[in-house]
Design a protein around this motif. Structure first.
Motif, PDB file in Angstrom:
ATOM      1  N   LYS A   1      -1.233   3.886   6.107  1.00 23.68           N
ATOM      2  CA  LYS A   1      -1.453   3.212   7.390  1.00 23.68           C
ATOM      3  C   LYS A   1      -2.871   2.664   7.493  1.00 23.68           C
ATOM      4  N   VAL A   2      -3.846   3.491   7.088  1.00 25.10           N
ATOM      5  CA  VAL A   2      -5.241   3.049   7.121  1.00 25.10           C
ATOM      6  C   VAL A   2      -5.469   1.912   6.132  1.00 25.10           C
ATOM      7  N   LEU A   3      -4.883   2.028   4.945  1.00 21.80           N
ATOM      8  CA  LEU A   3      -5.015   0.955   3.966  1.00 21.80           C
ATOM      9  C   LEU A   3      -4.428  -0.358   4.493  1.00 21.80           C
ATOM     10  N   LEU A   4      -3.259  -0.270   5.095  1.00 17.12           N
ATOM     11  CA  LEU A   4      -2.602  -1.469   5.609  1.00 17.12           C
ATOM     12  C   LEU A   4      -3.424  -2.127   6.708  1.00 17.12           C
ATOM     13  N   LYS A   5      -3.981  -1.327   7.603  1.00 17.52           N
ATOM     14  CA  LYS A   5      -4.754  -1.871   8.714  1.00 17.52           C
ATOM     15  C   LYS A   5      -6.121  -2.374   8.257  1.00 17.52           C
ATOM     16  N   SER A   6      -6.776  -1.639   7.362  1.00 18.01           N
ATOM     17  CA  SER A   6      -8.131  -2.019   6.954  1.00 18.01           C
ATOM     18  C   SER A   6      -8.153  -3.241   6.047  1.00 18.01           C
ATOM     19  N   LEU A   7      -7.049  -3.520   5.350  1.00 12.48           N
ATOM     20  CA  LEU A   7      -7.000  -4.676   4.457  1.00 12.48           C
ATOM     21  C   LEU A   7      -6.559  -5.961   5.159  1.00 12.48           C
TER      22      LEU A   7
ATOM     23  N   PRO B   1       0.809  -1.238   0.000  1.00 15.39           N
ATOM     24  CA  PRO B   1       0.000   0.000   0.000  1.00 15.39           C
ATOM     25  C   PRO B   1       0.832   1.273   0.000  1.00 15.39           C
ATOM     26  N   GLN B   2       1.968   1.264   0.705  1.00 16.93           N
ATOM     27  CA  GLN B   2       2.767   2.502   0.785  1.00 16.93           C
ATOM     28  C   GLN B   2       3.313   2.895  -0.587  1.00 16.93           C
ATOM     29  N   ILE B   3       3.828   1.924  -1.320  1.00 18.49           N
ATOM     30  CA  ILE B   3       4.401   2.234  -2.628  1.00 18.49           C
ATOM     31  C   ILE B   3       3.302   2.526  -3.646  1.00 18.49           C
ATOM     32  N   MET B   4       2.197   1.780  -3.565  1.00 15.43           N
ATOM     33  CA  MET B   4       1.154   1.909  -4.576  1.00 15.43           C
ATOM     34  C   MET B   4       0.428   3.239  -4.496  1.00 15.43           C
ATOM     35  N   VAL B   5       0.351   3.844  -3.325  1.00  9.76           N
ATOM     36  CA  VAL B   5      -0.283   5.164  -3.242  1.00  9.76           C
ATOM     37  C   VAL B   5       0.492   6.167  -4.092  1.00  9.76           C
TER      38      VAL B   5
END
Length: 569
Positions: free
Chosen positions: A275-281, A215-219
């Motif tokens: 951070k939200v993407l990582l936690k929510s997925l 998620p960090q790189i893809m954003v």
């Protein structure tokens, strides 16, 4: 006095002995135990007589008498219990007859049934059974919207079938003047659009998989990849040096510039976004079949889009061709948006029940609910949410342009007031409560926004980048489809380049948005379920720490502009 008492006690002894003889003839072996007690009582009387005659009643005699009296009482109660009537335990059998037992208060308290519990007053909070019933709501939501969509689908299917028939009729008739035009369209337009559909489906799942893994790189890749792809598509179309392609190319370049400005504007929010993407997925890995609704919707979308292209070809052999094509485009947009929201509601129910109840829901069952009970809300939201998102972009743009100009100032706050009203009665966060509790679209929007206001989460929700990331993913896929299809068409039949470029972008954008509904739904569930129960152990301190930073003015945040309080009075 002593002599008189002695005589009376002797007489009582004789009477007791007579009663004893009579009882021995009538009573069975069980009553013999009671007779032993009477014999003990007689002996005690004799001992008491001798003591009274001798005047030797001391402390030792009193203690023995008390002990024997207690023994007799216990023995008497045991014998009473042994002679209880089996049909009525409160009646005691004595010599073949019955009489009602009158136990002492201490013993009656032992054998009385416990009093019924007091009637509790109705509580304001729902019980677990009520909440489970609410979670399994069996009523249709937004029935009018559902009816309108079903009527629209019946009309769309009838129109598509009729136009396909007209297209086949035009190809069969040799004297038809539109025959040659239809043949060119089938030869140089249909293959490119089908390739664009397949390419967009492939890109959609590639984006989704990459966003879940990195998620960090893809954003960053989505933000700046969309900028470069849309800019490249615009430059390519301008290079063809045709008026139609130049106009479409300018639009792509203008969007690329706006995209680059937006990427710079939200650069300080990217860290919190991933951070939200990582936690929510994280819960997605617990449901291996969570992508099945997206597969079904993309397959259905591909088949419907293939028939839709044939209907466009048939519209060339009918009256009012431009109006029919516009109607087909609007119908396709609404249909694919409903497909996307069906996937959104399905994933939202699975993830929301995991957060709220810790349940491992059946994805297939949730998919069936989204296609039946909650389909009306998906249809209504498909009409309003895109307009709301567009209004949010306009409001932010006007807020940036606002200055000393009184006209611009009035327009900006007028737009903000409209946006605030629409956000309260219709927003994309409503799909979580629609999926979990079966609420209508407007009711779910109001309740969800009330939860955000209660937890003071409006700044975080307003500045969320998830919807923008999913939107830009669709634009990036559409731009890639334009580059491939435009280069192909310019080689085989250049006059169709502009038309096919628009169709390829439209198809690529819509198909990608269907697949990207999964991460969007996961993030929405993370926010809404946190607002409903912030103390849930499944949530960490990501949102809480962000709120603390915002309240303490230590976080640099570019919020969505809102109407100042002095303008809302």
């Amino acid at each position: 006095m002593g002599v008189t008492e002695h005589v009376v006690e002797r007489e009582s002894e004789e009477e007791r002995r007579e009663e004893k003889e009579n009882d021995e003839k009538k009573e069975d072996k069980e009553e013999e135990e009671g007779e032993d007690g009477e014999v003990d009582q007689e002996r005690e009387g004799e001992e008491e007589e001798s003591d009274l005659e001798k005047g030797q009643v001391g402390a030792v005699a009193e203690e023995k008498a008390l002990e024997r009296i207690d023994d007799q009482r216990d023995h008497f109660h045991v014998s009473m219990l042994q002679r209880l009537n089996p049909t009525n335990p409160l009646r005691i059998v004595i010599n073949g007859g019955t009489r009602v037992a009158t136990p002492s208060p201490s013993h009656s308290s032992r054998f009385q049934p416990p009093p019924p519990p007091p009637r509790s007053q109705p509580r304001s909070t729902p019980t677990p059974q009520q909440s489970l019933t609410t979670l399994n709501s069996r009523r249709f939501t937004n029935k009018i919207s559902l009816l309108l969509f079903m009527v629209h689908m019946v009309a769309a299917v009838a129109l598509v079938c009729f136009l396909i028939f007209k297209g086949i009729q035009g190809l069969i008739e040799a004297s038809n003047p539109a025959k040659e035009k239809e043949e060119r369209v089938l030869k140089f337009l249909l293959p490119q659009v089908e390739v664009a559909s397949l390419l967009s489906i492939t890109l959609a799942f590639a984006w989704q998989k990459a966003l879940r893994e990195w998620p960090q790189i893809m954003v960053y890749i989505i933000l700046w990849g969309t900028f470069f792809m849309s800019l490249s598509a615009g430059i390519l179309l301008i290079c063809f040096q045709k008026p139609a392609t130049d106009g479409v190319g300018v639009c792509f370049i203008a969007f690329a510039i706006g995209n680059g400005l937006y990427a710079c504007w939200v650069s300080q929010r990217i860290g919190f976004c991933f951070k939200v993407l990582l936690k929510s997925l994280e819960p997605v890995s617990k449901f291996p079949d969570l992508n099945q609704p997206a597969y079904w919707m993309l397959g259905s979308g591909f088949l419907w889009m293939s028939l839709w292209i044939l209907a466009v070809v048939g519209a060339l052999n009918f009256y009012f061709t431009p109006l029919i094509i516009i109607a087909l485009v609007l119908s396709l947009a609404w249909t694919t948006e409903v497909m996307r929201n069906v996937v959104n509601i399905t994933v939202s129910r699975v993830i929301a029940l995991y957060y709220l109840r810790g349940m491992q829901s059946n994805t297939q069952f949730c998919f069936q609910r989204a296609l039946t009970w909650n389909l009306g809300s998906a249809c209504l939201g498909s009409l309003f949410v895109p307009a709301i998102e567009a209004l949010r972009i306009v409001a932010r743009g006007l807020n940036l342009l606002e200055g000393e100009d009184e006209f611009m100032f009035s327009c900006a706050h007028c737009c903000l007031r409209v946006m605030q009203s629409i956000f309260r009665y219709g927003n994309g966060w409503a799909y979580v409560q629609i999926a979990a509790y079966g609420k209508s679209f407007v009711r779910a929007s109001q309740d969800t926004w009330a939860l955000f206001e209660r937890e003071e989460m409006e700044p975080i929700v307003d500045s969320d980048m998830t919807s923008s990331i999913c939107f830009l993913t669709g634009v990036c896929s559409g731009s890639i489809c334009v580059i491939v299809v435009a280069a192909w068409t310019a080689k085989v039949h250049q006059p169709f380049t502009a038309t096919i470029s628009l169709l390829a972008f439209f198809v690529g954008y819509l198909m990608t948005r269907i697949a990207m509904a999964l991460p969007h739904a996961c993030v929405s569930c993370y926010y809404v379920c946190y607002a409903e129960n912030p103390e849930n152990r499944l949530f960490d301190k990501t949102i809480k720490d962000r709120l603390d930073l915002i309240k303490s003015d230590r976080d640099v945040l570019v919020p969505t502009p809102r109407v100042p309080r002095r303008f809302t009075r």
